[in-house]
Every structure is written in structure tokens, then in C-alpha cells.
Design a protein around this motif. Structure first.
Motif, short mmCIF file in Angstrom:
data_model
loop_
_atom_site.label_atom_id
_atom_site.label_comp_id
_atom_site.label_asym_id
_atom_site.label_seq_id
_atom_site.Cartn_x
_atom_site.Cartn_y
_atom_site.Cartn_z
N ALA A 249 38.91 52.09 40.97
CA ALA A 249 39.90 51.40 40.15
C ALA A 249 40.45 50.19 40.90
N ALA A 250 40.66 50.35 42.22
CA ALA A 250 41.13 49.23 43.02
C ALA A 250 40.07 48.13 43.07
N ALA A 251 38.79 48.50 43.05
CA ALA A 251 37.72 47.51 43.04
C ALA A 251 37.74 46.72 41.73
N VAL A 252 38.00 47.40 40.63
CA VAL A 252 38.12 46.70 39.34
C VAL A 252 39.28 45.71 39.42
N TYR A 253 40.39 46.16 39.98
CA TYR A 253 41.55 45.26 40.12
C TYR A 253 41.22 44.06 40.99
N PHE A 254 40.52 44.28 42.09
CA PHE A 254 40.18 43.17 42.99
C PHE A 254 39.28 42.15 42.28
N CYS A 255 38.31 42.62 41.53
CA CYS A 255 37.41 41.71 40.80
C CYS A 255 38.20 40.89 39.77
N LEU A 256 39.13 41.52 39.10
CA LEU A 256 39.94 40.80 38.12
C LEU A 256 40.85 39.79 38.82
N CYS A 257 41.33 40.13 40.01
CA CYS A 257 42.15 39.18 40.76
C CYS A 257 41.36 37.93 41.13
N VAL A 258 40.09 38.11 41.47
CA VAL A 258 39.25 36.97 41.79
C VAL A 258 39.09 36.06 40.57
N VAL A 259 38.86 36.68 39.41
CA VAL A 259 38.73 35.89 38.18
C VAL A 259 40.05 35.18 37.87
N ALA A 260 41.16 35.91 38.02
CA ALA A 260 42.48 35.32 37.75
C ALA A 260 42.76 34.15 38.68
N PHE A 261 42.40 34.29 39.96
CA PHE A 261 42.61 33.19 40.91
C PHE A 261 41.76 31.98 40.54
N GLY A 262 40.55 32.23 40.06
CA GLY A 262 39.70 31.13 39.61
C GLY A 262 40.31 30.41 38.42
N ILE A 263 40.89 31.15 37.49
CA ILE A 263 41.57 30.53 36.35
C ILE A 263 42.74 29.69 36.83
N ASN A 264 43.49 30.21 37.80
CA ASN A 264 44.63 29.47 38.33
C ASN A 264 44.21 28.14 38.96
N LEU A 265 43.08 28.16 39.65
CA LEU A 265 42.58 26.93 40.27
C LEU A 265 42.11 25.93 39.21
N LEU A 266 41.40 26.43 38.21
CA LEU A 266 40.90 25.55 37.16
C LEU A 266 42.04 24.92 36.36
N CYS A 267 43.12 25.66 36.20
CA CYS A 267 44.25 25.18 35.39
C CYS A 267 45.41 24.69 36.25
N TYR A 268 45.13 24.37 37.51
CA TYR A 268 46.21 24.02 38.44
C TYR A 268 47.00 22.81 37.97
N ARG A 269 46.32 21.83 37.38
CA ARG A 269 46.98 20.60 36.94
C ARG A 269 47.15 20.54 35.42
N CYS A 270 47.03 21.66 34.76
CA CYS A 270 47.22 21.66 33.31
C CYS A 270 48.69 21.37 32.99
N PRO A 271 48.94 20.69 31.87
CA PRO A 271 50.34 20.39 31.51
C PRO A 271 51.11 21.66 31.15
N GLY A 272 52.42 21.57 31.25
CA GLY A 272 53.27 22.70 30.89
C GLY A 272 53.65 23.54 32.09
N PRO A 273 54.20 24.72 31.82
CA PRO A 273 54.61 25.61 32.92
C PRO A 273 53.43 26.00 33.80
#
Length: 302
Positions: A249-273
Motif C-alpha cells: 500500500a505504501a508502494a502505491v502511495y509512493f508511485c502516486l506521489c511521483v505522479v503528483a510531483f510531476g503534475i506540480n512541476l508541469l503546472c508550476y507556472r500555471c495561472p491562479g492559486p
């Protein structure tokens, strides 16, 4: 002065021909041509001239929604506007918060306890039904934030990939997985991390206390459903209850964290909050347990 707008596909005719006149207001009438829908936010009122004979000849080709009287998009916008009931955001640990919390917890506990012995077939139906309800609620929230809160601009900080969004996907996927390690890991992840996300949110409810009734009820109900799902999976024995069941279950969480971090990087300069899925950075975390440490040591402590 009136503004003349000629839609594509309609040729101008003789000046002597009669013209139709549309008076368009922010609350656009059902006779509003679809090509004007984009102007409603930029003009308080304007008049459109269109040759009557040409309009009558080509209306079925250019404006097919006229036959229905109103376009699906207008119906959607009206629905969102009708449900945009404003409110003063509830105070954390105020009456609304405590009543909802202390009422919802016993209901979630009892429902999970009484459903603990249902069959696998019923379990699949229950999870898929809960996932489908969450999916509809998420679709409404996305549309509300885009058209009501954002004025037609997508709100990137509301991308549905937070930790509390994962049980929605899990409930839609689990009924189609065969028994095995993958399903067991997803059961345990949903029961542990999903339950934690829903339960802990009530201790720091700032992000759930919003200026609209529908959004506030959506958020409070959503996190209480996560509590119910976690309790149900633990009570029914479908989620792991041994120490060796939690590393997958922790491995599933870690994989999702990697995807989430990638989304954060891609949207780093997106407008809004700030876009900060899973609150793992690189933008500062708004969580009470993290924000002071982030301000002192940097986003890596997320």
C-alpha cells in the motif's frame, strides 16, 4: 451605438431588407444565438442585426439549437448559477463543522459495521456505486470552479489528483480487478491512506470551509465518505490488517506521489492559486502540520 455581428456562413443581403434585433443581457434569453455565448461576460448589453430573409433561410444549418430553444451549454450554466448559493464560510470547529463531524462519524461507523459481511458481488457493486457518486460530485465541482469561481478559466489547483481524490479512482477500478496482490494492495491503500486523508481533514478543515453551500457540503460529505470506505474495508477484512500488508500500500502511495510531483512541476507556472498535488511541493504546503516547517526549512520537508 449598436454592435453589428455577422456570423460565418450568412451572406449580407440588400440594405432594404428587414432586420431582426436581439437585445442581449447578462441573463441571456432562450432566443440568444449560440455564437454570442462568449460575449455574455464582456458586454452588459448589445444589439445584433441579422438580415431576416437570410436568417430564416439558413437558421436550421447555422443555428440548430434554435429548434430546442436553448443549448446544452446554456442549460449547464443556468444549473450551475442556480446552485451557486453563497454563504459565509463556516468557522473551523464552529457549529457547522462540529455538528457535521459528530453526526457523520457515527453514521459512517454504523454503516460500515452493518455492511461488513456482504458478499464479494455486493462489495463490487457497493464500491462502484460509491465511486460513481464521487465521480459525479467531482464533475460538478470541476464545472463549478471553472465557470462560477473561475469565470470560464480552468482552476489548475483543482486538478482531481489529491490524496483525497484517490479513493474515487480506486472504487471505480477495484470491482474489475481479479483477486491477487494488486487488488489487495489497492484495498489496503484505500482503507489506510484514504481513511487518513478523510479523517485528518476534519482536524484542519480550512480548505473545506468555502463561500458556497454546494462546495462546502461537497467537501464535508466527500471526506466523510472516505472515512466510511476506510472503516468498511477494515471491518470487512478486505483491507490488510497485518504489518506485511502495508508495504504494498505504501508502494502505491509512493508511485502516486511521483505522479503528483510531476503534475506540480508541469503546472508550476500555471495561472491562479498554487498547484500542489499531494502537497509534496515544490510549492509551499498549506497544511497546518507542514506550513510552519516549510516556511522555515523549505518545501522539501513536505
Amino acid at each position: 451605438l449598436p454592435i453589428g455581428i455577422r456570423p460565418a456562413g450568412i451572406r449580407p443581403t440588400a440594405r432594404s431588407e428587414p432586420y431582426t434585433v436581439y437585445h442581449i443581457f447578462p441573463e441571456i434569453s432562450t432566443a440568444c444565438p449560440p455564437f454570442l455565448s462568449d460575449f455574455r461576460k464582456n458586454f452588459s448589453r448589445f444589439i445584433v442585426f441579422c438580415p431576416l430573409s437570410c436568417y430564416n433561410e439558413r437558421r436550421k444549418e447555422v443555428f440548430p439549437p434554435f429548434r430546442r430553444g436553448i443549448s446544452p451549454m446554456d442549460l449547464l450554466l443556468r444549473f450551475l448559477e442556480k446552485t451557486a448559493w453563497e454563504m459565509t464560510p463556516p468557522e473551523p470547529y464552529g457549529t457547522f463543522h462540529l455538528v457535521f463531524w459528530l453526526t457523520g462519524l457515527p453514521i459512517a461507523f454504523l454503516a460500515a459495521f452493518f455492511l461488513r459481511k456482504i458478499s464479494d458481488k455486493t462489495d463490487r457493486r457497493l464500491l462502484f456505486s460509491v465511486g460513481f457518486v464521487l465521480l459525479l460530485a467531482e464533475a460538478y465541482k470541476q464545472l463549478f470552479y471553472t465557470f462560477i469561481v473561475g469565470g470560464g478559466e480552468y482552476q489548475f489547483d483543482r486538478i482531481p489528483f489529491q490524496l483525497c481524490s484517490m479513493p474515487m479512482y480506486a472504487c471505480l477500478i477495484l470491482p474489475f480487478l481479479k483477486p491477487g496482490k494488486c487488488r489487495q494492495a489497492l484495498y489496503t491503500f484505500t482503507a489506510s491512506f484514504g481513511f487518513m486523508g478523510g479523517f485528518v481533514s476534519y482536524f484542519s478543515p480550512e480548505s473545506m470551509c468555502l463561500p458556497y453551500w454546494t462546495l462546502t457540503l461537497h467537501s464535508f460529505s466527500w471526506h466523510m465518505i472516505l472515512v466510511f470506505i476506510g472503516l468498511y474495508l477494515f471491518f470487512s477484512g478486505r483491507a490488510g490488517n497485518r504489518l506485511r500488508d502495508f508495504p504494498p500500500a505504501a508502494a502505491v502511495y509512493f508511485c502516486l506521489c511521483v505522479v503528483a510531483f510531476g503534475i506540480n512541476l508541469l503546472c508550476y507556472r500555471c495561472p491562479g492559486p498554487d498547484v500542489n498535488m499531494f502537497y509534496v511541493g515544490p510549492k509551499p504546503s498549506p497544511l497546518v502540520i507542514c506550513r510552519d516547517n516549510v516556511a522555515r526549512f523549505g518545501w522539501a520537508v513536505n
